[in-house]
Design a protein around this motif. Structure first.
Motif, mmCIF file in Angstrom:
data_model
loop_
_atom_site.group_PDB
_atom_site.id
_atom_site.type_symbol
_atom_site.label_atom_id
_atom_site.label_comp_id
_atom_site.label_asym_id
_atom_site.label_seq_id
_atom_site.Cartn_x
_atom_site.Cartn_y
_atom_site.Cartn_z
ATOM 1 N N ASP A 291 3.233 -8.802 -11.390
ATOM 2 C CA ASP A 291 2.345 -8.501 -10.261
ATOM 3 C C ASP A 291 1.307 -9.595 -10.046
ATOM 4 O OD1 ASP A 291 1.543 -7.060 -8.116
ATOM 5 O OD2 ASP A 291 0.780 -5.336 -9.220
ATOM 6 N N ARG A 292 0.868 -9.723 -8.812
ATOM 7 C CA ARG A 292 -0.188 -10.666 -8.421
ATOM 8 C C ARG A 292 -1.526 -10.209 -9.027
ATOM 9 N NH1 ARG A 292 -0.984 -10.381 -2.102
ATOM 10 N NH2 ARG A 292 0.213 -12.301 -1.962
ATOM 11 N N ALA A 293 -2.364 -11.162 -9.447
ATOM 12 C CA ALA A 293 -3.698 -10.832 -9.971
ATOM 13 C C ALA A 293 -4.547 -10.185 -8.871
ATOM 14 C CB ALA A 293 -4.376 -12.108 -10.474
ATOM 15 N N GLY A 294 -5.259 -9.106 -9.217
ATOM 16 C CA GLY A 294 -6.146 -8.439 -8.244
ATOM 17 C C GLY A 294 -5.415 -7.924 -7.018
ATOM 18 N N HIS A 295 -4.159 -7.481 -7.199
ATOM 19 C CA HIS A 295 -3.303 -7.108 -6.064
ATOM 20 C C HIS A 295 -3.764 -5.778 -5.454
ATOM 21 C CE1 HIS A 295 1.167 -7.022 -4.561
ATOM 22 N NE2 HIS A 295 0.281 -7.103 -3.575
ATOM 23 N N ASP A 296 -4.218 -5.819 -4.201
ATOM 24 C CA ASP A 296 -4.651 -4.595 -3.526
ATOM 25 C C ASP A 296 -3.456 -3.654 -3.341
ATOM 26 O OD1 ASP A 296 -7.306 -5.381 -3.288
ATOM 27 O OD2 ASP A 296 -6.936 -6.459 -1.424
ATOM 28 N N ARG A 297 -3.701 -2.364 -3.621
ATOM 29 C CA ARG A 297 -2.594 -1.402 -3.619
ATOM 30 C C ARG A 297 -2.157 -1.034 -2.205
ATOM 31 N NH1 ARG A 297 1.345 -0.695 -7.064
ATOM 32 N NH2 ARG A 297 2.016 1.445 -7.331
ATOM 33 N N ARG A 298 -3.133 -0.796 -1.344
ATOM 34 C CA ARG A 298 -2.762 -0.323 -0.008
ATOM 35 C C ARG A 298 -3.791 -0.795 1.014
ATOM 36 N NH1 ARG A 298 -4.414 5.162 2.091
ATOM 37 N NH2 ARG A 298 -3.597 5.209 4.218
ATOM 38 N N TYR A 299 -3.311 -1.247 2.172
ATOM 39 C CA TYR A 299 -4.181 -1.488 3.328
ATOM 40 C C TYR A 299 -3.668 -0.613 4.464
ATOM 41 C CZ TYR A 299 -4.791 -6.146 1.130
ATOM 42 O OH TYR A 299 -5.012 -7.167 0.281
ATOM 43 N N ALA A 300 -4.588 -0.104 5.258
ATOM 44 C CA ALA A 300 -4.193 0.591 6.484
ATOM 45 C C ALA A 300 -5.343 0.474 7.466
ATOM 46 C CB ALA A 300 -3.899 2.056 6.194
ATOM 47 N N ILE A 301 -5.030 0.180 8.699
ATOM 48 C CA ILE A 301 -6.052 -0.051 9.728
ATOM 49 C C ILE A 301 -6.064 1.113 10.715
ATOM 50 C CG2 ILE A 301 -6.277 -1.346 11.886
ATOM 51 C CD1 ILE A 301 -7.662 -2.984 10.056
ATOM 52 N N ASP A 302 -7.273 1.592 10.989
ATOM 53 C CA ASP A 302 -7.450 2.581 12.053
ATOM 54 C C ASP A 302 -7.936 1.831 13.293
ATOM 55 O OD1 ASP A 302 -8.453 4.453 13.826
ATOM 56 O OD2 ASP A 302 -9.317 5.745 12.274
ATOM 57 N N SER A 303 -7.063 1.672 14.284
ATOM 58 C CA SER A 303 -7.473 0.918 15.479
ATOM 59 C C SER A 303 -7.807 1.840 16.653
ATOM 60 C CB SER A 303 -6.407 -0.119 15.869
ATOM 61 O OG SER A 303 -5.124 0.426 15.798
ATOM 62 N N SER A 304 -8.260 3.083 16.322
ATOM 63 C CA SER A 304 -8.517 4.034 17.413
ATOM 64 C C SER A 304 -9.682 3.602 18.308
ATOM 65 C CB SER A 304 -8.750 5.443 16.866
ATOM 66 O OG SER A 304 -9.766 5.435 15.894
ATOM 67 N N LYS A 305 -10.650 2.867 17.760
ATOM 68 C CA LYS A 305 -11.770 2.390 18.596
ATOM 69 C C LYS A 305 -11.241 1.482 19.711
ATOM 70 C CE LYS A 305 -15.876 -0.585 18.373
ATOM 71 N NZ LYS A 305 -16.856 -1.245 17.503
ATOM 72 N N LEU A 306 -10.392 0.526 19.336
ATOM 73 C CA LEU A 306 -9.795 -0.399 20.306
ATOM 74 C C LEU A 306 -8.938 0.357 21.325
ATOM 75 C CD1 LEU A 306 -9.134 -3.329 21.185
ATOM 76 C CD2 LEU A 306 -7.394 -3.386 19.415
ATOM 77 N N GLN A 307 -8.201 1.342 20.840
ATOM 78 C CA GLN A 307 -7.317 2.109 21.728
ATOM 79 C C GLN A 307 -8.126 2.968 22.703
ATOM 80 O OE1 GLN A 307 -3.784 3.742 19.905
ATOM 81 N NE2 GLN A 307 -3.884 2.338 18.196
#
Length: 356
Positions: A291-307
């Motif tokens: 595994d990559r050092a300091g590997h972030d487990r999960r990203y998810a973006i809430d773009s409801s403001k833009l929408q």
């Protein structure tokens, strides 16, 4: 009013897609690209625009203050679209200093230059400084946590994301201190044409075409939200034309997927659309690596403001975006073949170890 855009990093992956998109959508606007042409910048990405009277390319560094000052004045720039950044997490782990220089000092240089120029022009309200950033500044999410919003606290975990967080803070500070008309966008993982081969999707596609191992970090369960680059460009268009100065907008593709599932899907599509693969089915090539050092487990973006506020939404599904992206790599081997240089091979071995 016609815009005069200075696009930094406009020969890179997202930047060149944006320049091609903008030129097609707003042909009357003038586009000046400033790019240092480091390993990930490529003049070939802009080859279609070379003969356009509204397109100009400058080979130079965003840290070069006199150059930036001259460009703003000479070209009567009204909008900076700032893409120039070192952006690969693995490289930031190996050589953090270039990330600090480009992402923090470079952004500071552009902000200072734009501030002085804007003040000299009597602070026109239509001018904009668009800072294109990443969801990685928010850190990592657990499986049950809700997606990143614009007010999620910053918690960067790699030298790359820390350098982008630093640049975001500078842009925000210039709005609050000097009223400089800035906008920040934070996007999820982009994919599409002109993506340098080190990144996950082009890496898998090219390795399948070459019959090489497909390195997957750790247990492959890391989750990313994938945004088709053309959808990202349309979002930036909306933000530049309708967005409010001083605001931040998150841009996501609504496509959360585990790395291993993404790689399996790439293998399936490649089995179907790529002629004469050296190894078929391609998923035989999947190889788990440390595994990559300091590997972030999960990203998810809430773009409801833009929408909600600006009426944007992504058009591509993960499947449709992937199909057109993989087809582009199959059709454009002359674009990526020269990029697999000795330096690239050395870097690849440093990161993944030696594979067949």
């Amino acid at each position: 009013m016609h815009k005069h855009l200075l696009v930094t990093g406009g020969a890179g992956f997202i930047g060149s897609n944006f320049v091609n998109y903008w030129h097609e959508k707003h042909p009357q606007d003038k586009i000046i690209v400033l790019d240092a042409l480091t390993y990930a910048g490529n003049r070939q990405n802009l080859i279609n625009l070379e003969n356009s009277p509204n397109f100009f390319f400058i080979h130079g560094d965003i840290c070069d203050r006199p150059l930036v000052d001259n460009l703003l004045e000479a070209e009567k720039i009204t909008t900076i679209a700032h893409f120039a950044a070192e952006s690969h997490v693995d490289r930031s782990i190996l050589t953090p200093s270039t990330f600090i220089q480009t992402n923090i000092i470079g952004t500071f240089t552009l902000l200072e230059s734009f501030r002085h120029y804007w003040q000299k022009q009597n602070q026109p309200s239509a001018y904009r400084f668009l800072h294109v950033s990443t969801d990685e500044v928010y850190g990592s999410l657990k499986a049950h946590e809700s997606a990143f919003k614009e007010n999620t606290p910053y918690a960067p975990n790699s030298p790359y994301s820390a350098s982008k967080a630093g640049s975001d803070h500078l842009v925000r500070a210039y709005y609050h201190t000097y009223n400089l008309p800035t906008i920040i966008t934070n996007c999820s993982n982009n994919y599409g044409a002109y993506h340098f081969p080190e990144k996950l999707i082009p890496l898998m596609c090219i390795n399948i075409l070459l019959g090489k191992s497909l390195p997957v970090y750790g247990d492959g369960q890391n989750i990313r939200d994938w945004l088709y680059v053309k959808d990202h460009c349309s979002a930036l268009d909306v933000v530049l034309n309708k967005g409010k100065e001083g605001e931040t907008y998150n841009i996501g593709g609504n496509n959360e997927v585990k790395n291993i599932d993404l790689v399996e899907l790439i293998c399936q599509i490649m089995d179907e659309i790529a002629p004469n693969l050296p190894v078929k089915p391609a998923n035989q090539l999947i190889t788990y690596v440390k595994d990559r050092a300091g590997h972030d487990r999960r990203y998810a973006i809430d773009s409801s403001k833009l929408q909600k506020e600006l009426g944007w939404k992504p058009k591509a599904t993960l499947e449709s975006g992937l199909r057109s992206t993989l087809q582009w790599y199959i059709n454009n081997q002359q674009w990526w073949q020269p990029l697999l240089s000795t330096d690239y091979q050395k870097y690849y071995q440093q990161v993944y170890g030696t594979f067949k």
